[in-house]
Design a protein around this motif. Structure first.
Motif, PDB file in Angstrom:
ATOM      1  N   VAL A  92       5.294  13.030   3.097  1.00  0.00           N
ATOM      2  CA  VAL A  92       5.407  12.346   1.812  1.00  0.00           C
ATOM      3  C   VAL A  92       6.828  12.508   1.285  1.00  0.00           C
ATOM      4  O   VAL A  92       7.257  13.636   0.997  1.00  0.00           O
ATOM      5  CB  VAL A  92       4.394  12.895   0.787  1.00  0.00           C
ATOM      6  CG1 VAL A  92       4.578  12.209  -0.561  1.00  0.00           C
ATOM      7  CG2 VAL A  92       2.968  12.694   1.297  1.00  0.00           C
TER       8      VAL A  92
ATOM      9  N   ASP B  21      -6.612   4.927  -2.223  1.00  0.00           N
ATOM     10  CA  ASP B  21      -5.731   4.291  -3.197  1.00  0.00           C
ATOM     11  C   ASP B  21      -4.299   4.323  -2.671  1.00  0.00           C
ATOM     12  O   ASP B  21      -3.927   5.221  -1.902  1.00  0.00           O
ATOM     13  CB  ASP B  21      -5.786   5.023  -4.546  1.00  0.00           C
ATOM     14  CG  ASP B  21      -7.130   4.879  -5.226  1.00  0.00           C
ATOM     15  OD1 ASP B  21      -7.674   3.754  -5.209  1.00  0.00           O
ATOM     16  OD2 ASP B  21      -7.646   5.882  -5.753  1.00  0.00           O
TER      17      ASP B  21
ATOM     18  N   THR C  26       8.818  12.737  -1.397  1.00  0.00           N
ATOM     19  CA  THR C  26       8.745  12.905  -2.852  1.00  0.00           C
ATOM     20  C   THR C  26      10.094  12.724  -3.539  1.00  0.00           C
ATOM     21  O   THR C  26      10.160  12.417  -4.726  1.00  0.00           O
ATOM     22  CB  THR C  26       8.176  14.287  -3.200  1.00  0.00           C
ATOM     23  OG1 THR C  26       8.935  15.285  -2.501  1.00  0.00           O
ATOM     24  CG2 THR C  26       6.713  14.387  -2.789  1.00  0.00           C
TER      25      THR C  26
ATOM     26  N   TRP D 193       0.826  -1.201   0.000  1.00  0.00           N
ATOM     27  CA  TRP D 193       0.000   0.000   0.000  1.00  0.00           C
ATOM     28  C   TRP D 193       0.863   1.256   0.000  1.00  0.00           C
ATOM     29  O   TRP D 193       0.604   2.213  -0.723  1.00  0.00           O
ATOM     30  CB  TRP D 193      -0.919  -0.008   1.221  1.00  0.00           C
ATOM     31  CG  TRP D 193      -1.827   1.172   1.297  1.00  0.00           C
ATOM     32  CD1 TRP D 193      -1.617   2.343   1.962  1.00  0.00           C
ATOM     33  CD2 TRP D 193      -3.093   1.309   0.656  1.00  0.00           C
ATOM     34  NE1 TRP D 193      -2.658   3.193   1.792  1.00  0.00           N
ATOM     35  CE2 TRP D 193      -3.596   2.579   0.995  1.00  0.00           C
ATOM     36  CE3 TRP D 193      -3.851   0.482  -0.153  1.00  0.00           C
ATOM     37  CZ2 TRP D 193      -4.817   3.044   0.534  1.00  0.00           C
ATOM     38  CZ3 TRP D 193      -5.081   0.939  -0.604  1.00  0.00           C
ATOM     39  CH2 TRP D 193      -5.548   2.208  -0.264  1.00  0.00           C
ATOM     40  N   ASN D 194       1.881   1.260   0.848  1.00  0.00           N
ATOM     41  CA  ASN D 194       2.792   2.401   0.917  1.00  0.00           C
ATOM     42  C   ASN D 194       3.808   2.284  -0.216  1.00  0.00           C
ATOM     43  O   ASN D 194       4.717   1.453  -0.165  1.00  0.00           O
ATOM     44  CB  ASN D 194       3.500   2.447   2.266  1.00  0.00           C
ATOM     45  CG  ASN D 194       4.370   3.680   2.434  1.00  0.00           C
ATOM     46  OD1 ASN D 194       4.587   4.446   1.500  1.00  0.00           O
ATOM     47  ND2 ASN D 194       4.871   3.883   3.638  1.00  0.00           N
TER      48      ASN D 194
ATOM     49  N   PRO E  52      -6.825   8.824   1.942  1.00  0.00           N
ATOM     50  CA  PRO E  52      -6.787   8.251   0.599  1.00  0.00           C
ATOM     51  C   PRO E  52      -7.233   6.789   0.599  1.00  0.00           C
ATOM     52  O   PRO E  52      -6.924   6.032   1.532  1.00  0.00           O
ATOM     53  CB  PRO E  52      -5.310   8.372   0.201  1.00  0.00           C
ATOM     54  CG  PRO E  52      -4.767   9.465   1.055  1.00  0.00           C
ATOM     55  CD  PRO E  52      -5.512   9.379   2.355  1.00  0.00           C
TER      56      PRO E  52
ATOM     57  N   SER F  19      -0.453   5.001  -1.992  1.00  0.00           N
ATOM     58  CA  SER F  19       0.346   6.206  -2.174  1.00  0.00           C
ATOM     59  C   SER F  19       1.603   6.078  -1.326  1.00  0.00           C
ATOM     60  O   SER F  19       1.721   5.174  -0.495  1.00  0.00           O
ATOM     61  CB  SER F  19      -0.448   7.456  -1.773  1.00  0.00           C
ATOM     62  OG  SER F  19      -0.876   7.358  -0.423  1.00  0.00           O
TER      63      SER F  19
END
Length: 435
Positions: free
Chosen positions: A364, A300, A366, A31-32, A298, A302
């Motif tokens: 997050v 979905d 990125t 999931w992560n 969320p 991510s």
């Protein structure tokens, strides 16, 4: 090894994927999305018999197995285990007279809530409707209604499992008290759970939602939050969220649920009513199937980086420290009020939670520089705030171990049960129990 793993295709009804398959990378992804999860094979099992066949195969070839419906708790450290996807174990039966549910290992919390709501009942859901009930229960589980009913694991009355010999078993506190105790919060290192039975709870009334303000009101909101939680009845749960989403101004939110009349809830939350100009107020009478709308997490997969702690206090000094600087590069700093039933005796590895608040820090990653900055901010906040050093098992993050969640006596008992029930280390949890 690939040839041996290909032999699995003749043993199971479900789909077997190895690195030679085009969709293998998608199948092994947790999931992560920030977690890399190298495994030799993924088996999308069709039923408990498939799991038993994979366990016997793994045992015969000196391999291990790990079960994940979606991989919400994945750490990337599966030690080369065969990954079992259990989403197709989707049995869900509600017995309203007995106030009990039978839940397959792949069933989500939101699906249980929708089914239970029909009868004015509830399970013990957390903030996300898409996590599996089995995964949450195996980790203990913090719920919106934990202040009333304790750990999610406290409501589990039975497990259906595949044991380390590949046998199918039904486990209760009477049939095997040690293994039952370990499965109620000790993780996936002891057996593969194919289904569980859990008690449901009356929920004829529910009021909940989110209030949101600009960050300029943060001091007022945190003061009101401290006032409310200092005297909150067990039926009231209130979470505080400092939020800073990319491209927007920082805000502060209070999320709440109340298992009771809406007028009582508004009275209990009245200190929030005196804070001017909220940006939004979604509080309303709702059903237990709508809980996922409160925080709108969320649904979905991510990428994310999290760290959790347990706070020993939330006094004025603590809140001033919390608000002293912007939370960036974090996206969220959440404080969950605990107490209530969490403090009472629990026949589980965690035992009672005496710390009054949980702290959850999320960002997050990125890029590498941002990932490092997120980790540094999480560490700085944890070091500046009054934390106990203990963490809920379900909130453990990559790089942490079970020693961060359990007291030494509980961990020693878990290790004994691991040696007794899985001496060859066939089962690999996200956070393994050492033998």
């Amino acid at each position: 090894m690939i040839n041996k793993l290909n032999d699995l295709r003749t043993l199971v009804r479900g789909r077997v994927l190895t690195p030679e398959d085009d969709d293998f990378d998608q199948a092994r992804r947790p999931w992560n999305l920030a977690v890399e999860q190298p495994v030799p094979a993924v088996v999308e099992v069709a039923d408990a018999a498939d799991i038993a066949a994979v366990v016997r195969f793994a045992r015969a070839h000196g391999l291990s197995v790990s079960a994940q419906p979606n991989g919400h708790g994945a750490t990337g450290d599966l030690g080369g285990a065969i990954l079992l996807r259990t989403r197709r174990l989707d049995t869900l039966e509600i017995d309203p007279a007995a106030q009990r549910a039978r839940v397959g290992a792949g069933v989500s919390s939101g699906r249980v809530q929708a089914a239970a709501a029909t009868y004015g009942l509830t399970g013990l859901p957390g903030s996300s409707p898409v996590v599996s009930v089995a995964g949450v229960a195996l980790g203990g589980g913090l719920s919106w209604f934990g202040r009333s009913h304790g750990w999610v694991a406290d409501s589990v009355t039975a497990f259906d499992i595949v044991d380390a010999e590949g046998g199918l078993r039904h486990i209760t506190a009477d049939t095997d008290p040690d293994l039952f105790w370990a499965l109620r919060g000790g993780g996936g290192s002891f057996a593969i759970v194919t289904a569980l039975e859990l008690s449901l709870h009356h929920a004829p009334h529910l009021y909940g939602g989110r209030m949101l303000w600009p960050a300029e009101h943060a001091a007022e909101v945190t003061d009101a939050y401290r006032q409310i939680t200092a005297t909150a009845p067990d039926a009231l749960t209130v979470w505080l969220d400092l939020l800073h989403f990319p491209g927007s101004d920082p805000v502060i939110a209070v999320d709440t649920t109340y298992l009771g009349d809406h007028a009582e809830a508004r009275d209990l939350l009245s200190p929030l009513e005196r804070i001017p100009r909220p940006l939004a107020d979604s509080r309303r009478i709702m059903t237990v199937s709508e809980l996922g709308t409160i925080t709108a997490e969320p649904t979905d997969p991510s990428a994310g980086s999290s760290r959790a702690e347990l706070l020993t206090d939330l006094d004025g000094t603590t809140t001033k420290t919390l608000l002293a600087d912007p939370i960036a590069p974090l996206m969220s700093v959440q404080i969950r009020h605990l107490g209530g039933a969490f403090t009472r005796p629990s026949d589980s590895p965690h035992g009672p939670l005496t710390e009054p608040y949980a702290l959850y820090l999320f960002g997050v990653p990125t890029d590498p520089a941002t990932a490092e900055a997120v980790t540094a901010k999480q560490r700085a906040l944890a070091e500046a705030l009054p934390v106990s050093g203990r963490k809920p098992f379900t909130f453990l993050s990559p790089g942490e171990t079970v020693a961060d969640a359990f007291a030494p006596a509980a961990l020693n008992r878990l290790r004994y049960i691991k040696r007794r029930h899985d001496p060859d280390d066939v089962f690999r949890g996200n956070f393994p129990i050492p033998g």
